[in-house]
Motif scaffolding. Structure first.
Motif, PDB file in Angstrom:
ATOM      1  N   ARG A 140       0.864  -1.112   0.136  1.00 34.39           N
ATOM      2  CA  ARG A 140       0.111   0.132  -0.155  1.00 34.39           C
ATOM      3  C   ARG A 140       0.741   1.169   0.119  1.00 34.39           C
ATOM      4  NH1 ARG A 140      -5.230  -1.473   1.417  1.00 34.39           N
ATOM      5  NH2 ARG A 140      -5.462  -3.467   2.281  1.00 34.39           N
ATOM      6  N   ASP A 141       2.009   1.243   0.346  1.00 31.17           N
ATOM      7  CA  ASP A 141       2.896   2.268   0.488  1.00 31.17           C
ATOM      8  C   ASP A 141       3.721   2.471  -0.747  1.00 31.17           C
ATOM      9  OD1 ASP A 141       2.078   2.509   3.242  1.00 31.17           O
ATOM     10  OD2 ASP A 141       3.814   1.213   3.944  1.00 31.17           O
ATOM     11  N   LYS A 142       3.557   1.975  -1.678  1.00 28.64           N
ATOM     12  CA  LYS A 142       4.026   1.846  -3.015  1.00 28.64           C
ATOM     13  C   LYS A 142       3.956   3.341  -3.691  1.00 28.64           C
ATOM     14  CE  LYS A 142       5.067  -1.444  -5.536  1.00 28.64           C
ATOM     15  NZ  LYS A 142       4.944  -2.610  -6.487  1.00 28.64           N
ATOM     16  N   THR A 143       4.760   4.060  -4.180  1.00 25.27           N
ATOM     17  CA  THR A 143       4.373   5.156  -5.067  1.00 25.27           C
ATOM     18  C   THR A 143       4.622   4.972  -6.479  1.00 25.27           C
ATOM     19  OG1 THR A 143       6.554   5.856  -4.704  1.00 25.27           O
ATOM     20  CG2 THR A 143       5.086   6.546  -2.893  1.00 25.27           C
ATOM     21  N   GLU A 144       4.408   6.020  -7.216  1.00 21.66           N
ATOM     22  CA  GLU A 144       4.755   5.904  -8.418  1.00 21.66           C
ATOM     23  C   GLU A 144       6.157   5.690  -9.078  1.00 21.66           C
ATOM     24  OE1 GLU A 144       4.378   8.834 -12.463  1.00 21.66           O
ATOM     25  OE2 GLU A 144       3.100   9.449 -10.835  1.00 21.66           O
ATOM     26  N   GLU A 145       7.028   6.227  -8.131  1.00 14.97           N
ATOM     27  CA  GLU A 145       8.541   5.966  -8.584  1.00 14.97           C
ATOM     28  C   GLU A 145       8.983   4.501  -8.189  1.00 14.97           C
ATOM     29  OE1 GLU A 145       7.363   8.549  -6.773  1.00 14.97           O
ATOM     30  OE2 GLU A 145       7.744  10.241  -7.963  1.00 14.97           O
ATOM     31  N   ASP A 146       8.084   3.676  -7.298  1.00  9.87           N
ATOM     32  CA  ASP A 146       8.204   2.174  -6.897  1.00  9.87           C
ATOM     33  C   ASP A 146       7.822   1.296  -7.608  1.00  9.87           C
ATOM     34  OD1 ASP A 146       9.724   3.353  -4.647  1.00  9.87           O
ATOM     35  OD2 ASP A 146       7.765   3.467  -3.194  1.00  9.87           O
ATOM     36  N   MET A 147       6.994   1.536  -8.840  1.00 12.80           N
ATOM     37  CA  MET A 147       6.257   0.719  -9.534  1.00 12.80           C
ATOM     38  C   MET A 147       7.313   0.088 -10.674  1.00 12.80           C
ATOM     39  SD  MET A 147       3.072   0.882  -8.531  1.00 12.80           S
ATOM     40  CE  MET A 147       2.417  -0.134  -9.946  1.00 12.80           C
ATOM     41  N   GLU A 148       7.099  -1.094 -10.524  1.00 10.57           N
ATOM     42  CA  GLU A 148       7.900  -1.911 -11.709  1.00 10.57           C
ATOM     43  C   GLU A 148       7.382  -1.762 -13.050  1.00 10.57           C
ATOM     44  OE1 GLU A 148       6.312  -3.225  -9.204  1.00 10.57           O
ATOM     45  OE2 GLU A 148       7.747  -3.876  -7.792  1.00 10.57           O
ATOM     46  N   TYR A 149       6.258  -1.278 -13.339  1.00  6.74           N
ATOM     47  CA  TYR A 149       5.590  -1.067 -14.611  1.00  6.74           C
ATOM     48  C   TYR A 149       5.115   0.327 -14.861  1.00  6.74           C
ATOM     49  CZ  TYR A 149       1.473  -2.654 -12.451  1.00  6.74           C
ATOM     50  OH  TYR A 149       0.267  -2.792 -11.578  1.00  6.74           O
ATOM     51  N   TYR A 150       4.859   0.750 -15.887  1.00  6.44           N
ATOM     52  CA  TYR A 150       4.202   2.049 -16.249  1.00  6.44           C
ATOM     53  C   TYR A 150       2.624   1.746 -15.816  1.00  6.44           C
ATOM     54  CZ  TYR A 150       2.723   6.676 -17.957  1.00  6.44           C
ATOM     55  OH  TYR A 150       2.063   7.872 -18.026  1.00  6.44           O
ATOM     56  N   ASP A 151       1.946   2.363 -14.834  1.00  7.44           N
ATOM     57  CA  ASP A 151       0.453   2.486 -14.756  1.00  7.44           C
ATOM     58  C   ASP A 151      -0.156   3.651 -15.059  1.00  7.44           C
ATOM     59  OD1 ASP A 151      -2.076   1.782 -14.163  1.00  7.44           O
ATOM     60  OD2 ASP A 151      -1.807   1.337 -12.023  1.00  7.44           O
ATOM     61  N   TRP A 152      -0.686   3.773 -16.358  1.00  2.00           N
ATOM     62  CA  TRP A 152      -1.318   5.032 -16.734  1.00  2.00           C
ATOM     63  C   TRP A 152      -2.497   5.399 -15.971  1.00  2.00           C
ATOM     64  CZ3 TRP A 152      -5.883   7.209 -18.948  1.00  2.00           C
ATOM     65  CH2 TRP A 152      -5.830   8.063 -19.569  1.00  2.00           C
ATOM     66  N   ASP A 153      -3.228   4.795 -15.295  1.00  2.00           N
ATOM     67  CA  ASP A 153      -4.377   5.312 -14.240  1.00  2.00           C
ATOM     68  C   ASP A 153      -3.590   6.021 -13.216  1.00  2.00           C
ATOM     69  OD1 ASP A 153      -6.289   4.422 -15.965  1.00  2.00           O
ATOM     70  OD2 ASP A 153      -6.126   2.584 -15.120  1.00  2.00           O
ATOM     71  N   LYS A 154      -2.589   5.837 -12.770  1.00  2.00           N
ATOM     72  CA  LYS A 154      -1.739   6.354 -11.487  1.00  2.00           C
ATOM     73  C   LYS A 154      -0.684   7.298 -11.896  1.00  2.00           C
ATOM     74  CE  LYS A 154      -2.730   2.164  -8.899  1.00  2.00           C
ATOM     75  NZ  LYS A 154      -2.134   1.261  -7.653  1.00  2.00           N
ATOM     76  N   ASN A 155      -0.761   7.646 -13.183  1.00  3.55           N
ATOM     77  CA  ASN A 155       0.471   8.737 -13.644  1.00  3.55           C
ATOM     78  C   ASN A 155      -0.151   9.981 -13.974  1.00  3.55           C
ATOM     79  OD1 ASN A 155       3.399   7.585 -13.927  1.00  3.55           O
ATOM     80  ND2 ASN A 155       1.909   5.789 -14.039  1.00  3.55           N
TER      81      ASN A 155
END
Length: 338
Positions: free
Chosen positions: A248-263
């Motif tokens: 739950r504490d993962k941020t956009e910089e911690d994502m292993e892939y690009y999630d367009w909905d959260k960017n």
């Protein structure tokens, strides 16, 4: 009364007289025997012996030459056995051939006895065995009439190999290897579980065929490797559905892939759409949960941006992104020469 006198045998004189008489009689017998001389035959005549005449038995022709062409081969060679030249009516050859000569024939050929043969598995014999086994089999389901139907109802595929080789042991170490294959689309996974499952199996997933391949070979027996492969698939599947608190504490910089909905790209698209329509943007708008189906060509733009960041900059992704942007802005399609 008158009593006759008894003879005293113990008298020494009488004993000596008896001994002399006996010795004289034995000597007379010996003299009589020694007077007869045997004739010495130096040149002994060999007695004629009748020679034994050996009766030769009639040699029967080879069994291979007496076999009928229309015989039942299953009765001649019913099961696996070592090669026997008299039972095979074929000109079989095996072994090292000298220069200009043919390989050794089947008679007294040790090479043919070294290797296993499949002379008992001829097509007619296999057909007769299949006919005998039909009574123990069930009819093939009529609904499984295509590969798509089989993959739908039986998504897991098990691959094993059997080997036949000449060795003191009938077991081949390669026969213990078990390969399990299943399509990722046949597993019920959401977006989070799918991403976690792919990271658990790593290189065992093929994107082109959508197949997950798990190979087990660490156990000595095939059954053990089969159970271990099923365990790995089950463990990875259930672990992918587990959601840890630290996720739950993962941020956009911690994502292993690009999630367009959260960017920020989705937020920019929503803001541009409201300005283009001449509307005021609500203060409490939820950018993550916003339904972009209301925006014309929004879904195509979303897919193009995701592919561009996740797959990298390639000719295909760049061209797809260019087409999506032009359609979003209402521009004509770009003519690209093939």
């Amino acid at each position: 009364m008158y009593k006759p006198k008894t003879l005293n045998i113990n008298n020494n004189a009488y004993v000596r007289t008896i001994w002399r008489l006996n010795s004289t009689a034995i000597g007379a017998v010996k003299d009589t025997e020694e007077e007869e001389f045997r004739v010495l035959d130096i040149l002994k005549k060999k007695q004629r012996q009748e020679r034994k005449t050996m009766k030769r038995a009639d040699v029967q022709p080879d069994r291979a030459d007496r076999m009928a062409p229309d015989q039942n081969w299953g009765n001649v060679w019913p099961g696996p056995r070592s090669f026997h030249p008299s039972s095979v009516p074929l000109p079989i050859r095996q072994g090292y051939a000298l220069k200009g000569a043919a390989p050794p024939g089947k008679k007294a050929n040790a090479e043919l006895m070294k290797i296993p043969n499949f002379l008992h598995l001829t097509p007619p014999v296999i057909k007769s065995q299949c006919e005998a086994l039909k009574q123990f089999c069930t009819e093939w389901p009529k609904l499984l009439n295509s590969n798509e139907a089989i993959e739908k109802h039986y998504p897991v595929e098990i691959i094993t190999s059997d080997y036949c080789h000449g060795s003191p042991s009938i077991r081949n170490p390669l026969a213990r290897i078990v390969t399990l294959r299943v399509k990722l689309s046949s597993l019920e996974l959401d977006k989070h579980a799918r991403d976690k499952f792919l990271r658990l199996i790593e290189y065992r997933y093929d994107e082109e065929t959508d197949l997950v391949t798990i190979t087990a070979d660490r156990c000595p027996m095939r059954k053990q490797n089969l159970d271990y492969a099923n365990y790995l698939l089950t463990a990875c599947y259930h672990e992918s559905w587990a959601f840890e608190e630290w996720e739950r504490d993962k941020t956009e910089e911690d994502m292993e892939y690009y999630d367009w909905d959260k960017n920020a790209s989705k937020r920019s698209l929503v803001q541009w759409y409201y300005r283009f329509q001449g509307k005021d943007l609500p203060e409490d708008v939820d950018y993550v949960g916003y339904d972009i189906s209301e925006i014309p060509n929004g879904e195509q733009y979303k897919m193009a941006v995701n592919n561009l960041f996740n797959e990298g900059e390639k000719d295909e992704t760049l061209l797809e992104y260019t087409k999506a942007v032009r359609k979003l802005f209402g521009l004509p399609d770009l003519d690209v020469e093939s």
